[in-house]
Scaffold this motif. Structure first.
Motif, PDB file in Angstrom:
ATOM      1  N   SER A  84       0.826  -1.208   0.000  1.00 19.87           N
ATOM      2  CA  SER A  84       0.000   0.000   0.000  1.00 19.87           C
ATOM      3  C   SER A  84       0.861   1.259   0.000  1.00 19.87           C
ATOM      4  O   SER A  84       0.550   2.237  -0.688  1.00 19.87           O
ATOM      5  CB  SER A  84      -0.931  -0.007   1.215  1.00 19.87           C
ATOM      6  OG  SER A  84      -1.777  -1.140   1.200  1.00 19.87           O
ATOM      7  N   LEU A  85       1.959   1.245   0.758  1.00 22.64           N
ATOM      8  CA  LEU A  85       2.873   2.384   0.766  1.00 22.64           C
ATOM      9  C   LEU A  85       3.497   2.590  -0.609  1.00 22.64           C
ATOM     10  O   LEU A  85       3.708   3.732  -1.043  1.00 22.64           O
ATOM     11  CB  LEU A  85       3.964   2.178   1.820  1.00 22.64           C
ATOM     12  CG  LEU A  85       3.570   2.456   3.267  1.00 22.64           C
ATOM     13  CD1 LEU A  85       4.678   2.017   4.218  1.00 22.64           C
ATOM     14  CD2 LEU A  85       3.262   3.937   3.468  1.00 22.64           C
ATOM     15  N   ARG A  86       3.791   1.493  -1.296  1.00 24.91           N
ATOM     16  CA  ARG A  86       4.358   1.616  -2.644  1.00 24.91           C
ATOM     17  C   ARG A  86       3.352   2.265  -3.591  1.00 24.91           C
ATOM     18  O   ARG A  86       3.712   3.133  -4.397  1.00 24.91           O
ATOM     19  CB  ARG A  86       4.781   0.247  -3.174  1.00 24.91           C
ATOM     20  CG  ARG A  86       5.453   0.325  -4.539  1.00 24.91           C
ATOM     21  CD  ARG A  86       5.950  -0.997  -5.020  1.00 24.91           C
ATOM     22  NE  ARG A  86       4.885  -1.961  -5.205  1.00 24.91           N
ATOM     23  CZ  ARG A  86       4.991  -3.066  -5.954  1.00 24.91           C
ATOM     24  NH1 ARG A  86       6.138  -3.330  -6.561  1.00 24.91           N
ATOM     25  NH2 ARG A  86       4.003  -3.901  -6.065  1.00 24.91           N
ATOM     26  N   ARG A  87       2.086   1.877  -3.458  1.00 22.26           N
ATOM     27  CA  ARG A  87       1.063   2.489  -4.315  1.00 22.26           C
ATOM     28  C   ARG A  87       0.900   3.975  -3.987  1.00 22.26           C
ATOM     29  O   ARG A  87       0.775   4.807  -4.892  1.00 22.26           O
ATOM     30  CB  ARG A  87      -0.271   1.767  -4.138  1.00 22.26           C
ATOM     31  CG  ARG A  87      -1.351   2.343  -5.059  1.00 22.26           C
ATOM     32  CD  ARG A  87      -2.706   1.749  -4.835  1.00 22.26           C
ATOM     33  NE  ARG A  87      -3.718   2.476  -5.584  1.00 22.26           N
ATOM     34  CZ  ARG A  87      -5.022   2.344  -5.412  1.00 22.26           C
ATOM     35  NH1 ARG A  87      -5.475   1.481  -4.518  1.00 22.26           N
ATOM     36  NH2 ARG A  87      -5.882   3.054  -6.124  1.00 22.26           N
ATOM     37  N   CYS A  88       0.900   4.310  -2.690  1.00 18.85           N
ATOM     38  CA  CYS A  88       0.794   5.725  -2.297  1.00 18.85           C
ATOM     39  C   CYS A  88       1.955   6.534  -2.872  1.00 18.85           C
ATOM     40  O   CYS A  88       1.755   7.631  -3.401  1.00 18.85           O
ATOM     41  CB  CYS A  88       0.770   5.842  -0.772  1.00 18.85           C
ATOM     42  SG  CYS A  88      -0.738   5.240   0.016  1.00 18.85           S
ATOM     43  N   ALA A  89       3.161   5.994  -2.748  1.00 22.18           N
ATOM     44  CA  ALA A  89       4.332   6.696  -3.265  1.00 22.18           C
ATOM     45  C   ALA A  89       4.242   6.870  -4.779  1.00 22.18           C
ATOM     46  O   ALA A  89       4.635   7.911  -5.318  1.00 22.18           O
ATOM     47  CB  ALA A  89       5.601   5.934  -2.890  1.00 22.18           C
TER      48      ALA A  89
END
Length: 208
Positions: A84-89
């Motif tokens: 999820s953090l990768r998608r946000c970034a």
């Protein structure tokens, strides 16, 4: 309408209501000092923000619980958070946090081998344009890096470790002795180093 309930759906109002309820529960368990319920509710809030495409708020809440899940070794939950953090970034165009999440997803604790290979391909696309001896990397969502990137890994997030042991407990100057190096990897993909560089405090002791 069914049974007098309006059939219209307003995603923004629904998200606002869900966040409000989760926030109330979050504050209640915070007063009760129940950290695991706090982490769980924070993760639910982050998921809701992600679903509503409020990536800045989702990143904020995921970041709050990432260290705790890493420390507690909740690998399945941590894997979801890192994805999820990768998608946000990616959505926020933050290359530094994108790299951070990608490197975390190379660990066999949070990723399968096929997923880690795909993530590694994305990283390779950022650090090189082409390599004759290797297949071309997939298209990268970011431009290739023009300078080295410094990543700060969380405690316990190291992907490689190395131990060294001399054959003799004491070595005199000019005496030959063998040095045994042991490399341990927590990568989900095979590691095949082609070279090794030793660095020491003295330049004359360093070499390949």
């Amino acid at each position: 309408a069914v049974l007098g309930v309006p059939a219209e759906v307003n995603a923004e109002l629904d998200t606002r209501a869900v966040i409000e309820l989760l926030t109330r529960a979050y504050e209640r368990f915070k007063r009760a000092r129940a950290p695991r319920m706090i982490y769980f509710l924070a993760a639910q809030m982050a998921d809701e923000y992600l679903h509503s495409r409020r990536f800045d708020m989702a990143r904020r809440f995921y970041g709050k619980i990432c260290r705790a899940y890493q420390r507690e070794r909740w690998w399945r939950a941590l894997a979801h958070i890192q994805r999820s953090l990768r998608r946000c970034a990616l959505e926020l165009r933050d290359v530094s946090e994108y790299l951070q999440a990608c490197v975390a997803l190379l660990s066999r604790e949070v990723s399968s081998a096929p997923e880690a290979e795909a993530v590694l391909g994305e990283l390779l696309a950022l650090v090189r344009v082409s390599e004759p001896a290797l297949p071309p990397p997939p298209p990268s969502p970011f431009l290739p890096l023009s300078s080295p990137a410094l990543l700060e890994l969380l405690p316990g997030q190291a992907l490689l470790s190395c131990t060294a042991e001399w054959a003799l407990p004491r070595i005199s100057l000019g005496e030959e002795a063998s040095l045994t190096l042991r490399l341990a990897s927590s990568l989900a993909v095979p590691l095949s180093p082609s070279s090794l560089r030793l660095a020491a405090s003295g330049a004359d002791l360093s070499g390949d």
